[in-house]
Motif scaffolding. Structure first.
Motif: not given
Length: 242
Positions: A82-84, A149-165
């Motif tokens: 999901l592209l928020d 530039f995304e604060m906090g780096g890769n947001a996808l890697a920090r999420q463990t369940h889909w859908p990822k946002q």
């Protein structure tokens, strides 16, 4: 030019060099505006073009065109992204992307399903289920969404369940998250009146043609200003009386 003093060679050289540079930059901006308008026309024309063979453009898509293609395969329906970063609806919402597996091909094709409007309560909209059986899709093979530039780096890697946002959707991050290579572009599905998704795709240009023309006017104004400054500084002044 009786009303002006003869300028020094360095002042004349500096003025001519500056004016020529400004004129060159203005002309370059006009050329960029024409190029962007040509891209927009080709993008609009591609929406009604006949689908072509995806294999011919899959790995090396033409840089200045947007092929309309048809592909066969199946969705990885449990791996949605999901592209928020909503631009369509003031109530919020998400652009939904799903990886699509083509039979006999290792890379996955990221499919832009469209925009899903929000309800205004800040919650993620309810996602309709995707078909689990093989399907045929058709749409425009377009560049992926722009990133920043995304604060906090890769947001996808920090999420463990889909859908990822995430507020950005970098193709390299998605590929690493899926553990599969991705095709370099995204399939933006054709509009469908029966779909819950809003599919009003536009070419996302970092700078539209109108802004290029505004910058061109600015550079031309700088060129005129350089000449005017030279004339003002070398204007003869009347002698002062006692």
């Amino acid at each position: 030019m009786n009303g002006f003093r003869r300028p020094s060679w360095w002042a004349l050289l500096l003025t001519v060099a500056g004016a020529l540079l400004f004129l060159r930059l203005g002309v370059w901006q006009l050329h960029r505006a024409d190029f962007k308008e040509s891209l927009l026309r080709r993008y609009a024309a591609a929406e009604t073009a006949a689908p072509q063979d995806f294999a011919k453009v899959a790995a090396t898509p033409p840089a200045d065109s947007f092929p309309r293609v048809q592909v066969h395969g199946r969705y990885l329906a449990d791996r949605l992204y999901l592209l928020d970063n909503p631009k369509h609806d003031e109530r919020g919402g998400v652009e939904v992307f799903a990886p699509f597996e083509l039979a006999g091909h290792a890379p996955l094709l990221l499919v832009d399903l469209g925009f899903l409007p929000g309800s205004g309560n800040g919650k993620t909209p309810q996602l309709p289920p995707l078909p689990s059986t093989p399907v045929a899709l058709h749409g425009l093979y377009v560049p992926p969404p722009p990133t920043g530039f995304e604060m906090g780096g890769n947001a996808l890697a920090r999420q463990t369940h889909w859908p990822k946002q995430s507020i950005y959707l970098a193709m390299g991050q998605v590929a690493a998250d899926l553990g599969r290579p991705l095709y370099p572009r995204v399939l933006a599905l054709d509009a469908d009146a029966s779909s819950i998704y809003a599919r009003e795709h536009t070419l996302d240009l970092s700078m539209p043609p109108a802004r290029h023309r505004a910058y061109a006017f600015q550079w031309f104004a700088f060129a005129v200003a350089a000449v005017v400054i030279l004339l003002v500084l070398h204007r003869k002044r009347p002698p002062r009386g006692r």
